[in-house]
Design a protein around this motif. Structure first.
Motif, PDB file in Angstrom:
ATOM      1  N   HIS A 137       0.999  -8.955  -3.214  1.00  0.00           N
ATOM      2  CA  HIS A 137       1.089  -7.679  -3.933  1.00  0.00           C
ATOM      3  C   HIS A 137       0.697  -6.523  -3.019  1.00  0.00           C
ATOM      4  O   HIS A 137      -0.433  -6.467  -2.528  1.00  0.00           O
ATOM      5  N   PRO A 155      -0.099  -2.786  -3.370  1.00  0.00           N
ATOM      6  CA  PRO A 155      -0.431  -1.976  -4.547  1.00  0.00           C
ATOM      7  C   PRO A 155       0.043  -0.528  -4.480  1.00  0.00           C
ATOM      8  O   PRO A 155      -0.660   0.354  -3.990  1.00  0.00           O
ATOM      9  N   THR A 156       1.243  -0.261  -5.024  1.00  0.00           N
ATOM     10  CA  THR A 156       1.751   1.113  -5.088  1.00  0.00           C
ATOM     11  C   THR A 156       1.996   1.532  -6.537  1.00  0.00           C
ATOM     12  O   THR A 156       2.729   2.490  -6.785  1.00  0.00           O
ATOM     13  N   GLY A 167       3.580  -1.936  -8.902  1.00  0.00           N
ATOM     14  CA  GLY A 167       2.387  -2.087  -9.717  1.00  0.00           C
ATOM     15  C   GLY A 167       2.315  -3.446 -10.387  1.00  0.00           C
ATOM     16  O   GLY A 167       3.090  -4.360 -10.081  1.00  0.00           O
ATOM     17  N   ASP A 168       1.394  -3.562 -11.341  1.00  0.00           N
ATOM     18  CA  ASP A 168       1.200  -4.831 -12.037  1.00  0.00           C
ATOM     19  C   ASP A 168       2.431  -5.220 -12.858  1.00  0.00           C
ATOM     20  O   ASP A 168       2.738  -6.401 -13.004  1.00  0.00           O
ATOM     21  N   VAL A 226      -8.077  -2.000  -3.398  1.00  0.00           N
ATOM     22  CA  VAL A 226      -6.709  -1.472  -3.439  1.00  0.00           C
ATOM     23  C   VAL A 226      -6.474  -0.754  -2.116  1.00  0.00           C
ATOM     24  O   VAL A 226      -6.825   0.410  -1.947  1.00  0.00           O
ATOM     25  N   SER A 239      -4.351  -6.337  -7.323  1.00  0.00           N
ATOM     26  CA  SER A 239      -4.777  -6.131  -5.944  1.00  0.00           C
ATOM     27  C   SER A 239      -6.266  -6.421  -5.794  1.00  0.00           C
ATOM     28  O   SER A 239      -6.703  -6.997  -4.795  1.00  0.00           O
ATOM     29  N   ASN A 285      -2.910  -1.384 -10.602  1.00  0.00           N
ATOM     30  CA  ASN A 285      -3.047  -2.325  -9.480  1.00  0.00           C
ATOM     31  C   ASN A 285      -4.225  -3.286  -9.650  1.00  0.00           C
ATOM     32  O   ASN A 285      -4.969  -3.559  -8.706  1.00  0.00           O
TER      33      ASN A 285
END
Length: 456
Positions: free
Chosen positions: A206, A208-209, A167-168, A223, A216, A213
């Motif tokens: 990135h 996005p998981t 994630g971020d 996403v 993304s 996110n």
């Protein structure tokens, strides 16, 4: 320009035209044009027997709106023609700029979001990297600070890019070390907010998981795991801005997504403490804290805002700005900084990269109802422009700010700050924020026109 009489997917004979930059053909009444930089792999099924029909499989990237997909076509035909076509395509493919990445350092957060980081990499990302003949070193962050430790000690000399499957927050952790390493390599003091941050040389991608996110959207406009992976394989990059937070004479952290202090920082801190609740905590914590009420704190804020400078005859076609200082003093319950924009894209509002020299500073200076605030937060992360409207908040486009909590404020001894989803305690009731334009180079699928549309 050379034309080859071939079959596509065992269809009737048609002409495949190879040009300097692409090859084209018309299949099922649709004209298909494949740029050579969009080729992922060429699988050769030809044999030495020239009496048999031969075939070649081409894997390429197709873009529609902001999503990317991997398409496959099988080219068949007379052995000599197929081999000539194969040699021609391979020769063009080899001339694709060497900026396309060949080796990655990959970080995977196994518990971020719904805990799908490892599975996503194994099932989707890894097969595409393998197909594109990309090599990689994988680091799974089984405990806190693993990404930081590896990034601080790793030799990045032969790394073409860094990929974060998470994630971020995980992306922010990796990016922070890269930014500090970039500053040190340039003999610059990263603890000094007045020193401009140079653009990182190694790009970051990135996958996005995570939960939100946001990055993304800023990199790919969506996403989507496949889109994110293919944009990394393709190798197009673009710098984005980062926001530095400083207190006690040192850098606390760089931010790619946002910085908050007050109510939202408290809420994010509480959410982090209840990570064992899984995704349910994202609903439970806001409701619990909203019914606990807001706590105000008394502060003095100095904003570094900018105003477009009028262009005069003879000026270059370049946007310039004049500095303007604005001050606020009084009681507030929250502040928030967004390193991204909300833009109307193809008639639909969404989170968009910030390509200008500003970040959005939101000052919550009047009390509001619990419903109003909940509505505001939901609308904000759904990229609704009306989220930035309300008599309880004021929005500024700012290059930075200084915030000092007053001596008699109830939050003076307990003021936390949240940076990209992670909580931090400040060493003193004072912090400075500075936005650095084009600090981090990211892999992206957005075109120049797409990304630059965000410049104010």
């Amino acid at each position: 320009m050379t034309s080859y009489r071939l079959k596509i997917d065992v269809d009737t004979d048609l002409d495949v035209i190879v040009d300097e930059n692409h090859f084209t053909f018309t299949h099922v009444n649709e004209k298909v044009c494949v740029e050579f930089p969009d080729l992922v792999a060429v699988s050769d099924q030809t044999s030495e027997n020239n009496d048999q029909e031969q075939s070649v499989t081409l894997h390429y990237i197709k873009q529609s709106a902001f999503s990317l997909s991997k398409e496959v076509i099988k080219v068949c035909g007379e052995a000599s023609i197929v081999k000539q076509f194969l040699e021609h395509v391979r020769a063009k493919f080899k001339k694709v700029p060497t900026s396309k990445p060949r080796h990655f350092l990959v970080f995977i957060n196994p518990i971020g979001g719904k805990g799908t980081g490892v599975k996503t990499f194994e099932d989707t990302v890894k097969p595409l990297f393998d197909l594109a003949s990309i090599t990689y070193q994988v680091v799974v962050s089984e405990r806190a600070n693993v990404c930081t430790e590896v990034m601080e000690s790793q030799d990045l000399t032969h790394v073409d890019g860094i990929v974060v499957c998470g994630g971020d927050g995980t992306l922010s952790e990796v990016t922070n070390v890269l930014l500090r390493r970039t500053m040190v390599a340039a003999d610059l003091d990263f603890n000094d907010p007045k020193v401009k941050v140079p653009t990182t040389a190694i790009p970051i991608g990135h996958i996005p998981t995570g939960t939100a996110n946001v990055m993304s959207y800023c990199c790919n406009g969506c996403v989507d795991i496949v889109t994110a992976t293919l944009s990394i394989i393709k190798g197009n990059t673009r710098p984005i801005g980062a926001s530095g937070v400083y207190s006690g004479g040192k850098l606390i952290r760089y931010s790619l997504v946002g910085v908050s202090s007050g109510f939202i920082a408290d809420m994010m801190d509480r959410r982090d403490q209840l990570r064992w609740m899984g995704m349910f905590r994202l609903l439970w914590v806001p409701i619990q804290m909203l019914f606990s009420g807001f706590r105000n704190f008394t502060t003095e804020i100095t904003l570094d805002t900018r105003k477009k400078k009028p262009m005069t005859e003879g000026d270059k076609e370049e946007i310039t700005y004049t500095k303007r200082e604005e001050k606020f003093e009084g009681d507030i319950f929250n502040t928030m900084v967004l390193c991204w924009n909300i833009k109307d894209v193809h008639g639909k509002p969404q989170i968009w990269p910030n390509r200008g020299p500003f970040q959005t500073f939101i000052l919550y200076k009047k009390a509001c109802t619990r419903y109003q605030f909940l509505w505001h937060v939901v609308k904000l992360f759904k990229a609704k422009k009306e989220a930035l409207q309300g008599d309880y908040l004021e929005c500024y486009q700012a290059a930075g700010y200084i915030m000092k909590v007053k001596e008699d404020s109830p939050l003076k001894e307990n003021l936390g700050i949240n940076i990209d989803g992670d909580p931090f305690k400040l060493p003193e009731p004072y912090h400075e924020n500075r936005f650095y334009h084009d600090a981090v180079r990211m892999f992206t699928s957005l075109t120049d026109t797409d990304a630059d549309s965000s410049i104010p």
